[in-house]
Design an enzyme around this catalytic site. Structure first.
Site, PDB file in Angstrom:
ATOM      1  N   ILE A  22      -6.751  79.461 136.344  1.00 18.06           N
ATOM      2  CA  ILE A  22      -5.322  79.448 136.666  1.00 18.06           C
ATOM      3  C   ILE A  22      -5.118  80.283 137.926  1.00 18.06           C
ATOM      4  O   ILE A  22      -5.156  81.513 137.886  1.00 18.06           O
ATOM      5  CB  ILE A  22      -4.485  80.008 135.510  1.00 18.06           C
ATOM      6  CG1 ILE A  22      -4.822  79.299 134.201  1.00 18.06           C
ATOM      7  CG2 ILE A  22      -2.994  79.875 135.827  1.00 18.06           C
ATOM      8  CD1 ILE A  22      -4.237  79.978 132.965  1.00 18.06           C
TER       9      ILE A  22
ATOM     10  N   LEU B 293      -4.085  74.885 139.076  1.00 18.30           N
ATOM     11  CA  LEU B 293      -4.857  75.096 137.855  1.00 18.30           C
ATOM     12  C   LEU B 293      -6.030  74.114 137.878  1.00 18.30           C
ATOM     13  O   LEU B 293      -5.831  72.906 138.013  1.00 18.30           O
ATOM     14  CB  LEU B 293      -3.984  74.865 136.625  1.00 18.30           C
ATOM     15  CG  LEU B 293      -4.619  75.125 135.255  1.00 18.30           C
ATOM     16  CD1 LEU B 293      -3.538  75.528 134.241  1.00 18.30           C
ATOM     17  CD2 LEU B 293      -5.386  73.932 134.714  1.00 18.30           C
TER      18      LEU B 293
ATOM     19  N   ASP C  93     -10.514  86.195 139.328  1.00 19.12           N
ATOM     20  CA  ASP C  93     -11.070  85.020 140.003  1.00 19.12           C
ATOM     21  C   ASP C  93     -12.135  85.429 141.011  1.00 19.12           C
ATOM     22  O   ASP C  93     -13.193  84.777 141.124  1.00 19.12           O
ATOM     23  CB  ASP C  93      -9.979  84.190 140.667  1.00 19.12           C
ATOM     24  CG  ASP C  93      -9.090  84.995 141.620  1.00 19.12           C
ATOM     25  OD1 ASP C  93      -9.084  86.244 141.536  1.00 19.12           O
ATOM     26  OD2 ASP C  93      -8.408  84.371 142.454  1.00 19.12           O
ATOM     27  N   ARG C  94     -11.884  86.528 141.745  1.00 22.24           N
ATOM     28  CA  ARG C  94     -12.890  87.024 142.689  1.00 22.24           C
ATOM     29  C   ARG C  94     -14.143  87.475 141.945  1.00 22.24           C
ATOM     30  O   ARG C  94     -15.268  87.236 142.395  1.00 22.24           O
ATOM     31  CB  ARG C  94     -12.315  88.173 143.509  1.00 22.24           C
ATOM     32  CG  ARG C  94     -11.201  87.772 144.464  1.00 22.24           C
ATOM     33  CD  ARG C  94     -10.530  88.989 145.091  1.00 22.24           C
ATOM     34  NE  ARG C  94     -11.444  89.731 145.956  1.00 22.24           N
ATOM     35  CZ  ARG C  94     -11.149  90.928 146.468  1.00 22.24           C
ATOM     36  NH1 ARG C  94      -9.999  91.520 146.162  1.00 22.24           N
ATOM     37  NH2 ARG C  94     -12.011  91.533 147.262  1.00 22.24           N
TER      38      ARG C  94
ATOM     39  N   THR D 158      -1.434  78.954 142.699  1.00 24.71           N
ATOM     40  CA  THR D 158      -0.744  77.690 142.913  1.00 24.71           C
ATOM     41  C   THR D 158      -1.295  76.572 142.035  1.00 24.71           C
ATOM     42  O   THR D 158      -0.536  75.815 141.425  1.00 24.71           O
ATOM     43  CB  THR D 158      -0.865  77.268 144.393  1.00 24.71           C
ATOM     44  OG1 THR D 158      -0.324  78.298 145.216  1.00 24.71           O
ATOM     45  CG2 THR D 158      -0.124  75.964 144.659  1.00 24.71           C
TER      46      THR D 158
END
Length: 250
Positions: free
Chosen positions: A7, A12, A102-103, A10
């Site tokens: 997610i 998904l 996410d990183r 912007t």
């Protein structure tokens, strides 16, 4: 069967895993809620055994998706959090919670994909740059506005007309619209080159360069160093983390 979700701010991205790496990746814009076309796809799925997600898109979209997974399959959304260490990987941030999950997952996947040091560029709503040594030590990173955000902020703060335009393969442009379009890509590409060269000097050997995120393919013409596009890098990292947890339990 496991459902993996990335997610973002912007978009998904989601894919299924049957015990191996993620399968076909589907991408939808979430707008802070659950997109109708996502629900239409999920109606056709066999019930997964687990739903695991990486979320930087905000609490509201995660809550909405959690309600959907409970309604469809009676499953809660299992959100993965950044860790200071995962196997040989150790992040540079002293407070892991301040490093985007996410990183972190992109680094988990990159460390598994390549044996050498690597620069990971995630070109999404924001453009992030992270440097990882071959032994798993994260040196740190940088963040810029992403391609569209860079263009939008420039147009919002000036009287430059909003002309829809895509850059050519040339490094410069002969009109304002293409100049704005090319400038955002070239800025990200130039920083990637600078960091790649610094990492090469640090390690005394050429590192890998991995691009991911929605604008990864658009960046290729602006790259001066050999680059590999891995669109599902975060989902791959998510799979590695969940697999590692299962191994620990086993």
């Amino acid at each position: 069967m496991m459902l993996l979700l990335d997610i973002g701010n912007t978009n998904l991205r989601w894919a299924l895993s049957d015990g191996g790496p993620p399968g076909e990746v589907r991408v939808v814009r979430h707008g802070g809620a659950v997109p109708i076309d996502l629900l239409a796809d999920w109606e056709l799925l066999d019930a997964p055994e687990r739903v695991v997600a990486s979320n930087v898109g905000g609490a509201s979209v995660a809550a909405a998706i959690g309600r959907a997974t409970r309604a469809y399959w009676g499953l809660d959304l299992d959100l993965v959090q950044t860790r200071a260490r995962f196997g040989a990987l150790s992040i540079a941030y002293p407070e892991p919670g301040r490093f985007g999950v996410d990183r972190w997952l992109a680094l988990v996947a990159a460390h598994r994909l390549v044996p050498e040091a690597v620069l990971v560029v995630d070109a999404g709503t924001a453009a992030t740059f992270d440097l990882l040594l071959a032994d798993g030590r994260h040196l740190g990173g940088l963040i810029l506005p992403g391609v569209e955000m860079m263009r939008a902020s420039l147009l919002a703060g000036t009287l430059i007309p909003r002309i829809a335009s895509e850059p050519t393969d040339e490094p410069w442009a002969a009109d304002t619209g293409p100049a704005v379009a090319a400038g955002s890509l070239q800025a990200i590409g130039a920083l990637a080159t600078r960091l790649y060269d610094r990492l090469e000097r640090e390690t005394q050997t050429p590192p890998a360069l991995i691009l991911t995120g929605g604008d990864a393919e658009r960046l290729i013409p602006a790259m001066d160093r050999p680059a590999r596009v891995v669109p599902d890098l975060v989902l791959r990292g998510l799979f590695e983390v969940v697999s590692g947890e299962a191994s620990d339990i086993g």
